[in-house]
Design a protein around this motif. Structure first.
Motif, PDB file in Angstrom:
ATOM      1  N   GLN A 111       0.818  -1.201   0.000  1.00  0.00           N
ATOM      2  CA  GLN A 111       0.000   0.000   0.000  1.00  0.00           C
ATOM      3  C   GLN A 111       0.851   1.250   0.000  1.00  0.00           C
ATOM      4  OE1 GLN A 111      -2.815   0.009   3.166  1.00  0.00           O
ATOM      5  NE2 GLN A 111      -3.640  -1.980   2.617  1.00  0.00           N
ATOM      6  N   GLN A 155      -7.768  -0.757   3.090  1.00  0.00           N
ATOM      7  CA  GLN A 155      -7.846  -1.346   4.411  1.00  0.00           C
ATOM      8  C   GLN A 155      -7.331  -2.777   4.432  1.00  0.00           C
ATOM      9  OE1 GLN A 155     -11.951  -0.812   5.675  1.00  0.00           O
ATOM     10  NE2 GLN A 155     -11.237   0.794   7.037  1.00  0.00           N
ATOM     11  N   ASP A 208      -7.626  -6.247   6.406  1.00  0.00           N
ATOM     12  CA  ASP A 208      -8.571  -6.936   7.277  1.00  0.00           C
ATOM     13  C   ASP A 208      -7.797  -7.535   8.455  1.00  0.00           C
ATOM     14  OD1 ASP A 208     -10.459  -8.534   8.541  1.00  0.00           O
ATOM     15  OD2 ASP A 208     -11.384  -9.179   6.662  1.00  0.00           O
ATOM     16  N   ALA A 231      -7.249   0.344  13.441  1.00  0.00           N
ATOM     17  CA  ALA A 231      -8.344   0.817  12.590  1.00  0.00           C
ATOM     18  C   ALA A 231      -8.039   2.223  12.074  1.00  0.00           C
ATOM     19  CB  ALA A 231      -9.661   0.801  13.365  1.00  0.00           C
ATOM     20  N   GLY A 255      -5.680   2.395   9.052  1.00  0.00           N
ATOM     21  CA  GLY A 255      -6.078   1.810   7.779  1.00  0.00           C
ATOM     22  C   GLY A 255      -6.485   0.362   7.870  1.00  0.00           C
ATOM     23  N   GLY A 256      -6.566  -0.164   9.066  1.00  0.00           N
ATOM     24  CA  GLY A 256      -6.992  -1.548   9.236  1.00  0.00           C
ATOM     25  C   GLY A 256      -8.497  -1.653   9.364  1.00  0.00           C
ATOM     26  N   LYS A 257      -9.028  -2.741   8.861  1.00  0.00           N
ATOM     27  CA  LYS A 257     -10.453  -3.026   9.012  1.00  0.00           C
ATOM     28  C   LYS A 257     -10.586  -3.880  10.272  1.00  0.00           C
ATOM     29  CE  LYS A 257     -14.254  -5.477   6.875  1.00  0.00           C
ATOM     30  NZ  LYS A 257     -14.528  -6.592   5.963  1.00  0.00           N
TER      31      LYS A 257
END
Length: 149
Positions: free
Chosen positions: A19, A65, A67, A137, A140-142
């Motif tokens: 990313q 994101q 996961d 989160a 950028g984390g789900k």
């Protein structure tokens, strides 16, 4: 490197690196068109990165994101020992092959601005797990809501 950075890198891993590459050109993409208005070398520079940045920015948007739950569940399945990372900061850190000692957790608490009593490790640990998930989160984390609460 901070403990939280190590946690984030361990979870985002190759995804974070993948990313970051598209994000770097997309970050330079907005200035490039502005720079393109000025004649000279910037016009040449704009033609090469602009195409790359446009395609990278487009591909980076859907993959913005990671996961977190899926990554951790997958790691736990491969780990070979039962680790309750959903409820335990100690198990989360062990799952990520990080130092989970009380000293390391106290350092993490300091990094994340814990204002409670670090001698009360049970309360601190609960707070740390929630903070880590919330910060993942925000990075950028789900992360499902039940892991942040």
């Amino acid at each position: 490197m901070s403990i939280f950075s190590r946690i984030k890198d361990a979870i985002f891993g190759g995804s974070a690196t993948a990313q970051e590459a598209p994000q770097a050109p997309s970050a330079t993409a907005p200035p490039t068109p502005g720079s393109a208005a000025a004649p000279g070398a910037s016009g040449t520079t704009a033609s090469v990165p602009q195409g790359t940045a446009a395609s990278s920015a487009t591909s980076a948007t859907p993959m913005a994101q990671v996961d977190v739950e899926a990554v951790l569940t997958d790691r736990a399945a491969k780990k070979g020992q039962k680790l309750d990372w959903r409820k335990s900061i100690v198990d989360l850190m062990k799952l990520l092959d990080l130092d989970s000692s009380l000293d390391a957790r106290k350092e993490l608490a300091k990094e994340l601005n814990y204002t409670g009593d670090t001698s009360d490790s049970a309360s601190m640990n609960v707070w740390l797990r929630k903070q880590v998930m919330s910060k993942l989160a925000a990075s950028g984390g789900k992360v499902p809501d039940d892991l942040k609460d």
